[in-house]
Design an enzyme around this catalytic site. Structure first.
Site, PDB file in Angstrom:
ATOM      1  N   LYS A  13       0.820  -1.221   0.000  1.00 25.49           N
ATOM      2  CA  LYS A  13       0.000   0.000   0.000  1.00 25.49           C
ATOM      3  C   LYS A  13       0.855   1.273   0.000  1.00 25.49           C
ATOM      4  O   LYS A  13       0.500   2.245  -0.663  1.00 25.49           O
ATOM      5  CB  LYS A  13      -1.020   0.001   1.153  1.00 25.49           C
ATOM      6  CG  LYS A  13      -0.449  -0.238   2.520  1.00 25.49           C
ATOM      7  CD  LYS A  13      -1.556  -0.534   3.515  1.00 25.49           C
ATOM      8  CE  LYS A  13      -0.975  -0.676   4.907  1.00 25.49           C
ATOM      9  NZ  LYS A  13       0.060  -1.745   5.035  1.00 25.49           N
ATOM     10  N   ARG A  88      -6.980   1.906  11.119  1.00 24.51           N
ATOM     11  CA  ARG A  88      -6.648   0.513  11.425  1.00 24.51           C
ATOM     12  C   ARG A  88      -7.601  -0.096  12.429  1.00 24.51           C
ATOM     13  O   ARG A  88      -7.483  -1.279  12.748  1.00 24.51           O
ATOM     14  CB  ARG A  88      -5.226   0.447  12.003  1.00 24.51           C
ATOM     15  CG  ARG A  88      -4.157   0.459  10.932  1.00 24.51           C
ATOM     16  CD  ARG A  88      -2.836   0.664  11.623  1.00 24.51           C
ATOM     17  NE  ARG A  88      -1.854  -0.287  11.210  1.00 24.51           N
ATOM     18  CZ  ARG A  88      -0.860   0.015  10.381  1.00 24.51           C
ATOM     19  NH1 ARG A  88      -0.765   1.196   9.830  1.00 24.51           N
ATOM     20  NH2 ARG A  88       0.037  -0.892  10.074  1.00 24.51           N
ATOM     21  N   ARG A 127      12.732  -5.966   2.322  1.00 23.28           N
ATOM     22  CA  ARG A 127      12.553  -4.505   2.185  1.00 23.28           C
ATOM     23  C   ARG A 127      13.760  -3.760   2.774  1.00 23.28           C
ATOM     24  O   ARG A 127      14.279  -4.117   3.829  1.00 23.28           O
ATOM     25  CB  ARG A 127      11.281  -4.062   2.916  1.00 23.28           C
ATOM     26  CG  ARG A 127      11.153  -2.536   2.974  1.00 23.28           C
ATOM     27  CD  ARG A 127       9.780  -2.058   3.315  1.00 23.28           C
ATOM     28  NE  ARG A 127       9.295  -2.509   4.602  1.00 23.28           N
ATOM     29  CZ  ARG A 127       8.058  -2.306   5.041  1.00 23.28           C
ATOM     30  NH1 ARG A 127       7.187  -1.669   4.278  1.00 23.28           N
ATOM     31  NH2 ARG A 127       7.683  -2.755   6.216  1.00 23.28           N
ATOM     32  N   ARG A 160      13.870  -1.999   8.476  1.00 24.70           N
ATOM     33  CA  ARG A 160      13.013  -1.431   9.512  1.00 24.70           C
ATOM     34  C   ARG A 160      13.006  -2.347  10.727  1.00 24.70           C
ATOM     35  O   ARG A 160      12.941  -3.561  10.587  1.00 24.70           O
ATOM     36  CB  ARG A 160      11.574  -1.285   8.970  1.00 24.70           C
ATOM     37  CG  ARG A 160      11.204   0.158   8.689  1.00 24.70           C
ATOM     38  CD  ARG A 160       9.914   0.287   7.970  1.00 24.70           C
ATOM     39  NE  ARG A 160       8.770  -0.309   8.661  1.00 24.70           N
ATOM     40  CZ  ARG A 160       7.523  -0.230   8.209  1.00 24.70           C
ATOM     41  NH1 ARG A 160       7.275   0.420   7.090  1.00 24.70           N
ATOM     42  NH2 ARG A 160       6.536  -0.788   8.858  1.00 24.70           N
ATOM     43  N   ARG A 171       2.563  -8.468  13.753  1.00 24.96           N
ATOM     44  CA  ARG A 171       1.860  -7.422  12.990  1.00 24.96           C
ATOM     45  C   ARG A 171       0.760  -8.042  12.126  1.00 24.96           C
ATOM     46  O   ARG A 171      -0.314  -7.469  11.968  1.00 24.96           O
ATOM     47  CB  ARG A 171       2.852  -6.658  12.107  1.00 24.96           C
ATOM     48  CG  ARG A 171       3.729  -5.685  12.895  1.00 24.96           C
ATOM     49  CD  ARG A 171       4.950  -5.260  12.102  1.00 24.96           C
ATOM     50  NE  ARG A 171       4.631  -4.535  10.896  1.00 24.96           N
ATOM     51  CZ  ARG A 171       5.456  -4.402   9.863  1.00 24.96           C
ATOM     52  NH1 ARG A 171       6.658  -4.957   9.895  1.00 24.96           N
ATOM     53  NH2 ARG A 171       5.098  -3.718   8.797  1.00 24.96           N
TER      54      ARG A 171
HETATM   55  P1  AP5 Z   1       5.340  -1.569   1.001  1.00 20.99           P
HETATM   56  O1  AP5 Z   1       4.706  -0.778  -0.082  1.00 20.99           O
HETATM   57  O2  AP5 Z   1       6.362  -0.897   1.866  1.00 20.99           O
HETATM   58  O3  AP5 Z   1       4.199  -2.280   1.872  1.00 20.99           O
HETATM   59  P2  AP5 Z   1       3.174  -1.677   2.932  1.00 20.99           P
HETATM   60  O4  AP5 Z   1       1.864  -2.337   2.683  1.00 20.99           O
HETATM   61  O5  AP5 Z   1       3.200  -0.190   2.910  1.00 20.99           O
HETATM   62  O6  AP5 Z   1       3.803  -2.291   4.255  1.00 20.99           O
HETATM   63  P3  AP5 Z   1       4.153  -1.656   5.673  1.00 20.99           P
HETATM   64  O7  AP5 Z   1       4.978  -2.699   6.375  1.00 20.99           O
HETATM   65  O8  AP5 Z   1       4.766  -0.294   5.570  1.00 20.99           O
HETATM   66  O9  AP5 Z   1       2.738  -1.561   6.296  1.00 20.99           O
HETATM   67  P4  AP5 Z   1       2.364  -1.516   7.751  1.00 20.99           P
HETATM   68  O10 AP5 Z   1       0.936  -1.176   7.651  1.00 20.99           O
HETATM   69  O11 AP5 Z   1       2.658  -2.711   8.565  1.00 20.99           O
HETATM   70  O12 AP5 Z   1       3.356  -0.431   8.381  1.00 20.99           O
HETATM   71  P5  AP5 Z   1       3.173   1.097   8.766  1.00 20.99           P
HETATM   72  O13 AP5 Z   1       4.405   1.786   8.422  1.00 20.99           O
HETATM   73  O14 AP5 Z   1       1.874   1.614   8.292  1.00 20.99           O
HETATM   74  O15 AP5 Z   1       5.987  -2.891   0.338  1.00 20.99           O
HETATM   75  C1  AP5 Z   1       6.696  -3.836   1.125  1.00 20.99           C
HETATM   76  C2  AP5 Z   1       7.893  -4.366   0.317  1.00 20.99           C
HETATM   77  O16 AP5 Z   1       7.408  -5.064  -0.846  1.00 20.99           O
HETATM   78  C3  AP5 Z   1       8.827  -3.266  -0.240  1.00 20.99           C
HETATM   79  O17 AP5 Z   1      10.131  -3.760  -0.236  1.00 20.99           O
HETATM   80  C4  AP5 Z   1       8.337  -3.038  -1.692  1.00 20.99           C
HETATM   81  O18 AP5 Z   1       9.388  -2.601  -2.540  1.00 20.99           O
HETATM   82  C5  AP5 Z   1       7.846  -4.449  -2.071  1.00 20.99           C
HETATM   83  N1  AP5 Z   1       6.700  -4.446  -2.979  1.00 20.99           N
HETATM   84  C6  AP5 Z   1       5.611  -3.622  -2.921  1.00 20.99           C
HETATM   85  N2  AP5 Z   1       4.720  -3.961  -3.878  1.00 20.99           N
HETATM   86  C7  AP5 Z   1       5.253  -5.022  -4.542  1.00 20.99           C
HETATM   87  C8  AP5 Z   1       4.784  -5.819  -5.644  1.00 20.99           C
HETATM   88  N3  AP5 Z   1       3.608  -5.597  -6.229  1.00 20.99           N
HETATM   89  N4  AP5 Z   1       5.580  -6.815  -6.068  1.00 20.99           N
HETATM   90  C9  AP5 Z   1       6.770  -7.054  -5.466  1.00 20.99           C
HETATM   91  N5  AP5 Z   1       7.278  -6.339  -4.449  1.00 20.99           N
HETATM   92  C10 AP5 Z   1       6.510  -5.333  -3.966  1.00 20.99           C
HETATM   93  O19 AP5 Z   1       3.018   0.990  10.362  1.00 20.99           O
HETATM   94  C11 AP5 Z   1       4.109   0.623  11.179  1.00 20.99           C
HETATM   95  C12 AP5 Z   1       3.676   0.645  12.645  1.00 20.99           C
HETATM   96  O20 AP5 Z   1       3.246   1.975  13.002  1.00 20.99           O
HETATM   97  C13 AP5 Z   1       2.474  -0.235  12.997  1.00 20.99           C
HETATM   98  O21 AP5 Z   1       2.849  -1.573  13.253  1.00 20.99           O
HETATM   99  C14 AP5 Z   1       1.922   0.486  14.232  1.00 20.99           C
HETATM  100  O22 AP5 Z   1       2.680   0.201  15.358  1.00 20.99           O
HETATM  101  C15 AP5 Z   1       2.116   1.955  13.886  1.00 20.99           C
HETATM  102  N6  AP5 Z   1       0.963   2.549  13.168  1.00 20.99           N
HETATM  103  C16 AP5 Z   1       0.956   3.101  11.919  1.00 20.99           C
HETATM  104  N7  AP5 Z   1      -0.267   3.550  11.596  1.00 20.99           N
HETATM  105  C17 AP5 Z   1      -1.059   3.279  12.672  1.00 20.99           C
HETATM  106  C18 AP5 Z   1      -2.432   3.492  12.945  1.00 20.99           C
HETATM  107  N8  AP5 Z   1      -3.265   4.062  12.040  1.00 20.99           N
HETATM  108  N9  AP5 Z   1      -2.904   3.079  14.153  1.00 20.99           N
HETATM  109  C19 AP5 Z   1      -2.113   2.510  15.063  1.00 20.99           C
HETATM  110  N10 AP5 Z   1      -0.791   2.272  14.873  1.00 20.99           N
HETATM  111  C20 AP5 Z   1      -0.272   2.655  13.689  1.00 20.99           C
END
Ligand code: AP5
Length: 228
Positions: A13, A88, A127, A160, A171
């Site tokens: 995403k 979320r 990643r 990360r 997660r």
């Molecule tokens: P990437 O695009 O980075 O994936 P993503 O879905 O964004 O994954 P995240 O791990 O960032 O999501 P998340 O929701 O767990 O973390 P967030 O930062 O929001 O792609 C992943 C990898 O795959 C990359 O290497 C990319 O190059 C590759 N890739 C992408 N698409 C591809 C494809 N089609 N084919 C092949 N390769 C591909 O949250 C982190 C933490 O913050 C949470 O755990 C929580 O503690 C906190 N947090 C954040 N938001 C909230 C909230 N709203 N409420 C409460 N806590 C929150």
């Protein structure tokens, strides 16, 4: 266009939100990125959020809603946004609706990324993120020229903290329990659009564009690149 990109950790995403943001000229708002900046800066909010993030747990709703309100008040979201990682939980989803309603807006579309669970852990373990500009690479599908250096700015590429195997498992569980049920909430509003998130980045991007071309209200004056 006010869009939410919803899906499990590693579903892509963030990658796709960046593309749509560039193509449509609206900001990408990633709550994970904002939190990581605050942790790096050692701010009060960052210090409160740090432990939750390291354990792969959700940061409490009241902190997240305050953070989103601050972000929406920066004044660059008049024409819309792509929200990556928010909401979320159900209270966050309802809070988002209220914040938008206060501004006379509402969500247009929720893109729900469906990805084979085995792919998620593979993607996350490969990643790498630039410590300087935030660019995201993947050692398998989108490798940098040098595993340790960002092609764009020369910054150091890091794993990360929450991409370690044990934390990823947690997660994914949190996603299934707390966030996946939001699909029912958005389906009942008629704005949920599931897409297949397997396949290469460009293929997934085309699937999203198909949805947006259908939903994107041209009469509001927005254009995807290539749309006349
Ligand atoms: P990437 O695009 O980075 O994936 P993503 O879905 O964004 O994954 P995240 O791990 O960032 O999501 P998340 O929701 O767990 O973390 P967030 O930062 O929001 O792609 C992943 C990898 O795959 C990359 O290497 C990319 O190059 C590759 N890739 C992408 N698409 C591809 C494809 N089609 N084919 C092949 N390769 C591909 O949250 C982190 C933490 O913050 C949470 O755990 C929580 O503690 C906190 N947090 C954040 N938001 C909230 C909230 N709203 N409420 C409460 N806590 C929150």
């Amino acid at each position: 266009m006010w869009a939410v990109f919803l899906g499990a950790p590693g579903c892509g995403k963030g990658t796709q939100a960046q593309k749509v943001s560039e193509r449509c000229g609206i900001p990408k708002i990633s709550t994970g990125d904002i939190l990581r900046q605050k942790v790096r800066a050692g701010s009060d909010l960052g210090n409160r959020a740090k432990g939750y993030m390291e354990r792969g747990e959700l940061v409490p709703d009241e902190i997240m809603l305050g953070l989103l309100l601050d972000r929406l008040n920066t004044g660059d979201t008049d024409r819309g946004f792509v929200l990556d990682g928010f909401p979320r939980t159900l209270p966050q989803a309802k809070g988002l609706d209220s914040l938008l309603a206060e501004q006379g807006n509402s969500l247009d579309v929720v893109i729900y990324f469906k990805v084979n669970p085995q792919l998620l852990t593979k993607r996350l373990s490969a990643r790498r993120t630039c410590s300087k500009c935030g660019a995201v690479y993947n050692l398998i599908t989108n490798p940098p020229s040098d595993e340790r250096v960002c092609d764009l700015c020369g910054g150091e590429l890091l794993i990360r903290d929450d991409d370690r195997e044990e934390t990823v498992k947690g997660r994914l569980k949190v996603f299934e329990k707390e966030t996946a049920p939001l699909t029912d909430f958005y389906e009942s509003k008629g704005i949920l659009f599931p897409i297949n998130g397997d396949g290469g980045v460009e293929r997934v991007c085309r699937r999203i564009e198909e949805v947006l071309k259908g939903k994107w209200p041209r009469e509001k004056g927005y254009r995807l690149k290539g749309q006349s």
